[in-house]
Design a protein around this motif. Structure first.
Motif, PDB file in Angstrom:
ATOM      1  N   HIS A 133      29.409  37.301  51.407  1.00 38.64           N
ATOM      2  CA  HIS A 133      30.641  38.071  51.195  1.00 38.64           C
ATOM      3  C   HIS A 133      31.768  37.126  50.806  1.00 38.64           C
ATOM      4  CE1 HIS A 133      32.973  41.797  51.704  1.00 38.64           C
ATOM      5  NE2 HIS A 133      33.974  40.979  51.961  1.00 38.64           N
ATOM      6  N   LEU A 134      32.361  37.377  49.655  1.00 37.86           N
ATOM      7  CA  LEU A 134      33.475  36.570  49.152  1.00 37.86           C
ATOM      8  C   LEU A 134      34.785  37.303  49.403  1.00 37.86           C
ATOM      9  CD1 LEU A 134      32.091  35.669  45.585  1.00 37.86           C
ATOM     10  CD2 LEU A 134      31.587  34.538  47.762  1.00 37.86           C
ATOM     11  N   TYR A 135      35.800  36.558  49.779  1.00 31.58           N
ATOM     12  CA  TYR A 135      37.118  37.191  49.919  1.00 31.58           C
ATOM     13  C   TYR A 135      38.202  36.220  49.487  1.00 31.58           C
ATOM     14  CZ  TYR A 135      38.052  34.467  54.158  1.00 31.58           C
ATOM     15  OH  TYR A 135      38.270  33.429  55.033  1.00 31.58           O
ATOM     16  N   LEU A 136      39.337  36.786  49.095  1.00 27.64           N
ATOM     17  CA  LEU A 136      40.499  35.993  48.704  1.00 27.64           C
ATOM     18  C   LEU A 136      41.747  36.766  49.099  1.00 27.64           C
ATOM     19  CD1 LEU A 136      41.169  34.002  45.482  1.00 27.64           C
ATOM     20  CD2 LEU A 136      42.777  35.808  46.125  1.00 27.64           C
ATOM     21  N   SER A 137      42.721  36.043  49.647  1.00 32.52           N
ATOM     22  CA  SER A 137      43.994  36.656  50.017  1.00 32.52           C
ATOM     23  C   SER A 137      45.147  35.907  49.368  1.00 32.52           C
ATOM     24  CB  SER A 137      44.177  36.669  51.539  1.00 32.52           C
ATOM     25  OG  SER A 137      44.382  35.349  52.033  1.00 32.52           O
ATOM     26  N   ILE A 138      46.231  36.647  49.132  1.00 34.57           N
ATOM     27  CA  ILE A 138      47.478  36.071  48.651  1.00 34.57           C
ATOM     28  C   ILE A 138      48.534  36.354  49.714  1.00 34.57           C
ATOM     29  CG2 ILE A 138      49.194  36.015  46.815  1.00 34.57           C
ATOM     30  CD1 ILE A 138      46.391  35.158  45.919  1.00 34.57           C
ATOM     31  N   ASN A 139      49.090  35.290  50.253  1.00 36.33           N
ATOM     32  CA  ASN A 139      50.096  35.430  51.324  1.00 36.33           C
ATOM     33  C   ASN A 139      49.574  36.320  52.452  1.00 36.33           C
ATOM     34  OD1 ASN A 139      51.801  33.851  49.681  1.00 36.33           O
ATOM     35  ND2 ASN A 139      52.569  35.687  48.635  1.00 36.33           N
ATOM     36  N   ASN A 140      48.299  36.088  52.796  1.00 35.77           N
ATOM     37  CA  ASN A 140      47.613  36.766  53.904  1.00 35.77           C
ATOM     38  C   ASN A 140      47.311  38.241  53.644  1.00 35.77           C
ATOM     39  OD1 ASN A 140      47.440  34.461  55.641  1.00 35.77           O
ATOM     40  ND2 ASN A 140      49.614  34.728  56.115  1.00 35.77           N
ATOM     41  N   VAL A 141      47.428  38.684  52.407  1.00 33.74           N
ATOM     42  CA  VAL A 141      47.037  40.047  52.035  1.00 33.74           C
ATOM     43  C   VAL A 141      45.742  39.961  51.212  1.00 33.74           C
ATOM     44  CG1 VAL A 141      47.672  42.135  50.765  1.00 33.74           C
ATOM     45  CG2 VAL A 141      49.425  40.836  52.011  1.00 33.74           C
ATOM     46  N   ILE A 142      44.676  40.614  51.686  1.00 32.22           N
ATOM     47  CA  ILE A 142      43.384  40.542  51.012  1.00 32.22           C
ATOM     48  C   ILE A 142      43.475  41.194  49.634  1.00 32.22           C
ATOM     49  CG2 ILE A 142      40.989  41.337  51.042  1.00 32.22           C
ATOM     50  CD1 ILE A 142      41.425  39.082  52.959  1.00 32.22           C
ATOM     51  N   ARG A 143      43.048  40.473  48.625  1.00 37.14           N
ATOM     52  CA  ARG A 143      43.055  40.977  47.259  1.00 37.14           C
ATOM     53  C   ARG A 143      41.642  41.152  46.695  1.00 37.14           C
ATOM     54  NH1 ARG A 143      47.991  43.157  46.897  1.00 37.14           N
ATOM     55  NH2 ARG A 143      49.670  41.614  47.067  1.00 37.14           N
ATOM     56  N   GLN A 144      40.728  40.274  47.077  1.00 35.38           N
ATOM     57  CA  GLN A 144      39.332  40.383  46.651  1.00 35.38           C
ATOM     58  C   GLN A 144      38.449  40.356  47.890  1.00 35.38           C
ATOM     59  OE1 GLN A 144      39.513  37.129  43.386  1.00 35.38           O
ATOM     60  NE2 GLN A 144      38.131  38.663  42.540  1.00 35.38           N
ATOM     61  N   SER A 145      37.451  41.222  47.933  1.00 30.56           N
ATOM     62  CA  SER A 145      36.543  41.282  49.080  1.00 30.56           C
ATOM     63  C   SER A 145      35.302  42.063  48.670  1.00 30.56           C
ATOM     64  CB  SER A 145      37.237  41.953  50.277  1.00 30.56           C
ATOM     65  OG  SER A 145      36.377  42.005  51.398  1.00 30.56           O
ATOM     66  N   ASP A 146      34.226  41.339  48.355  1.00 30.66           N
ATOM     67  CA  ASP A 146      33.006  41.996  47.889  1.00 30.66           C
ATOM     68  C   ASP A 146      31.789  41.115  48.151  1.00 30.66           C
ATOM     69  OD1 ASP A 146      32.991  44.658  46.831  1.00 30.66           O
ATOM     70  OD2 ASP A 146      34.271  43.984  45.183  1.00 30.66           O
ATOM     71  N   SER A 147      30.628  41.739  48.066  1.00 27.54           N
ATOM     72  CA  SER A 147      29.364  41.051  48.290  1.00 27.54           C
ATOM     73  C   SER A 147      28.793  40.526  46.981  1.00 27.54           C
ATOM     74  CB  SER A 147      28.355  42.002  48.940  1.00 27.54           C
ATOM     75  OG  SER A 147      27.071  41.396  48.998  1.00 27.54           O
ATOM     76  N   THR A 148      28.109  39.406  47.077  1.00 19.81           N
ATOM     77  CA  THR A 148      27.434  38.844  45.904  1.00 19.81           C
ATOM     78  C   THR A 148      26.243  39.692  45.464  1.00 19.81           C
ATOM     79  OG1 THR A 148      26.154  37.415  47.375  1.00 19.81           O
ATOM     80  CG2 THR A 148      28.142  36.466  46.385  1.00 19.81           C
ATOM     81  N   GLU A 149      25.841  40.662  46.280  1.00 19.17           N
ATOM     82  CA  GLU A 149      24.755  41.548  45.878  1.00 19.17           C
ATOM     83  C   GLU A 149      25.133  42.367  44.647  1.00 19.17           C
ATOM     84  OE1 GLU A 149      23.786  44.427  48.830  1.00 19.17           O
ATOM     85  OE2 GLU A 149      25.816  45.279  48.921  1.00 19.17           O
ATOM     86  N   LEU A 150      26.426  42.407  44.321  1.00 19.23           N
ATOM     87  CA  LEU A 150      26.907  43.191  43.189  1.00 19.23           C
ATOM     88  C   LEU A 150      26.791  42.451  41.853  1.00 19.23           C
ATOM     89  CD1 LEU A 150      30.105  44.724  44.841  1.00 19.23           C
ATOM     90  CD2 LEU A 150      27.880  45.829  44.488  1.00 19.23           C
ATOM     91  N   MET A 151      26.288  41.211  41.873  1.00 19.37           N
ATOM     92  CA  MET A 151      26.089  40.491  40.612  1.00 19.37           C
ATOM     93  C   MET A 151      25.193  41.292  39.673  1.00 19.37           C
ATOM     94  SD  MET A 151      25.295  36.545  41.635  1.00 19.37           S
ATOM     95  CE  MET A 151      26.328  35.592  42.751  1.00 19.37           C
ATOM     96  N   LEU A 152      25.588  41.368  38.409  1.00 17.64           N
ATOM     97  CA  LEU A 152      24.776  42.070  37.412  1.00 17.64           C
ATOM     98  C   LEU A 152      23.560  41.248  37.008  1.00 17.64           C
ATOM     99  CD1 LEU A 152      27.618  43.473  35.111  1.00 17.64           C
ATOM    100  CD2 LEU A 152      26.357  44.686  36.906  1.00 17.64           C
ATOM    101  N   PHE A 153      23.761  39.955  36.807  1.00 12.17           N
ATOM    102  CA  PHE A 153      22.676  39.054  36.426  1.00 12.17           C
ATOM    103  C   PHE A 153      22.396  38.109  37.580  1.00 12.17           C
ATOM    104  CE2 PHE A 153      24.742  40.120  32.331  1.00 12.17           C
ATOM    105  CZ  PHE A 153      23.664  40.718  31.691  1.00 12.17           C
ATOM    106  N   ARG A 154      21.122  37.949  37.928  1.00 12.25           N
ATOM    107  CA  ARG A 154      20.735  37.094  39.036  1.00 12.25           C
ATOM    108  C   ARG A 154      20.691  35.633  38.593  1.00 12.25           C
ATOM    109  NH1 ARG A 154      22.379  40.845  42.380  1.00 12.25           N
ATOM    110  NH2 ARG A 154      20.804  41.664  43.799  1.00 12.25           N
ATOM    111  N   ILE A 155      20.612  34.749  39.565  1.00 14.21           N
ATOM    112  CA  ILE A 155      20.719  33.315  39.296  1.00 14.21           C
ATOM    113  C   ILE A 155      19.657  32.794  38.328  1.00 14.21           C
ATOM    114  CG2 ILE A 155      20.508  31.040  40.395  1.00 14.21           C
ATOM    115  CD1 ILE A 155      22.065  32.296  42.795  1.00 14.21           C
ATOM    116  N   PRO A 156      18.375  33.150  38.476  1.00 18.36           N
ATOM    117  CA  PRO A 156      17.398  32.624  37.503  1.00 18.36           C
ATOM    118  C   PRO A 156      17.727  33.006  36.062  1.00 18.36           C
ATOM    119  CG  PRO A 156      16.266  33.485  39.429  1.00 18.36           C
ATOM    120  CD  PRO A 156      17.701  33.897  39.563  1.00 18.36           C
ATOM    121  N   ARG A 157      18.228  34.223  35.863  1.00 14.93           N
ATOM    122  CA  ARG A 157      18.583  34.632  34.495  1.00 14.93           C
ATOM    123  C   ARG A 157      19.764  33.815  33.987  1.00 14.93           C
ATOM    124  NH1 ARG A 157      18.700  39.110  30.890  1.00 14.93           N
ATOM    125  NH2 ARG A 157      19.409  38.156  28.954  1.00 14.93           N
TER     126      ARG A 157
END
Length: 231
Positions: free
Chosen positions: A141-165
């Motif tokens: 799970h990746l997340y990012l906040s700006i001034n302590n307000v969460i702006r991005q928060s999602d799982s890497t399972e949502l990648m369209l293309f997997r690592i081998p590709r």
């Protein structure tokens, strides 16, 4: 693992690898992975100072899982998942800073994006994360906040293309070498930051924060140097 910045000969970034991010930028969904480069000089290691916003730039953040390559890869077959995953030495969290107004202009005119992605400090990165800390790179799970307000928060399972590709397509164009970084795309929620903002980002596995994956960096205006001009 030695210094990420000193070991990286190139940084390869996968674009448009999360569907909702594609929608928020009104971009077309790619039929195959496409990628661009950021220079090694854009890497901003932990505790190395602020992200510098050049004058006139609309600066956006994009949090991403980065792969640290440990073995040379050339002409990887897309179905060779074992070789692909074996070539990964470890991971890192990264923030692909983007001069969005410059990128938008370049896209409209059919020009390269390098100017939008390549400024010094435009790739804040965490410490190296041991491979064992992320046993399944599609379940983090990746997340990012700006001034302590969460702006991005999602799982890497949502990648369209997997690592081998991803690694297969890249390695059929350019050899991946030990120390190279591959950024795997950003989820939805990208947006603007300005001088004085504080960016924090992290990665969790099984609900637990990975200490090596933390990023905290402020944004300052860059003095001198770049001058915004129409291309």
């Amino acid at each position: 693992m030695a210094s990420i910045k000193s070991n990286a000969r190139k940084v390869v970034c996968i674009g448009r690898n999360y569907a909702d991010h594609i929608k928020e930028l009104n971009s077309a969904r790619p039929k195959q992975p496409f990628f661009f480069l950021k220079p090694q000089t854009s890497i901003l290691p932990p505790n190395s100072g602020p992200v510098l916003r050049p004058l006139g730039v609309t600066l956006h953040y994009e949090v991403e899982l980065a792969l640290i390559i440990g073995k040379e890869l050339r002409d990887l077959e897309v179905g060779d998942e074992s070789r692909a995953m074996d070539a990964i030495e470890g991971y890192a969290l990264s923030i692909d800073m983007t001069a969005r107004n410059l990128q938008d202009e370049a896209k409209k005119k059919g020009l390269p994006w390098s100017i939008a992605k390549g400024f010094d400090t435009f790739l804040p990165i965490s410490n190296a994360i041991p491979k064992s800390a992320i046993p399944d790179p599609y379940n983090a799970h990746l997340y990012l906040s700006i001034n302590n307000v969460i702006r991005q928060s999602d799982s890497t399972e949502l990648m369209l293309f997997r690592i081998p590709r991803m690694l297969s397509d890249i390695s059929k164009v350019m050899t991946l070498e030990p120390g190279d970084l591959v950024l795997t795309g950003t989820p939805k929620g990208v947006g603007e930051v300005k001088a004085g903002d504080v960016i924090k980002a992290g990665i969790k596995v099984g609900g637990e924060e990975i200490d090596e994956g933390r990023i905290e960096v402020s944004v300052s205006d860059r003095e001198g140097g770049f001058e915004l001009k129409e291309t």
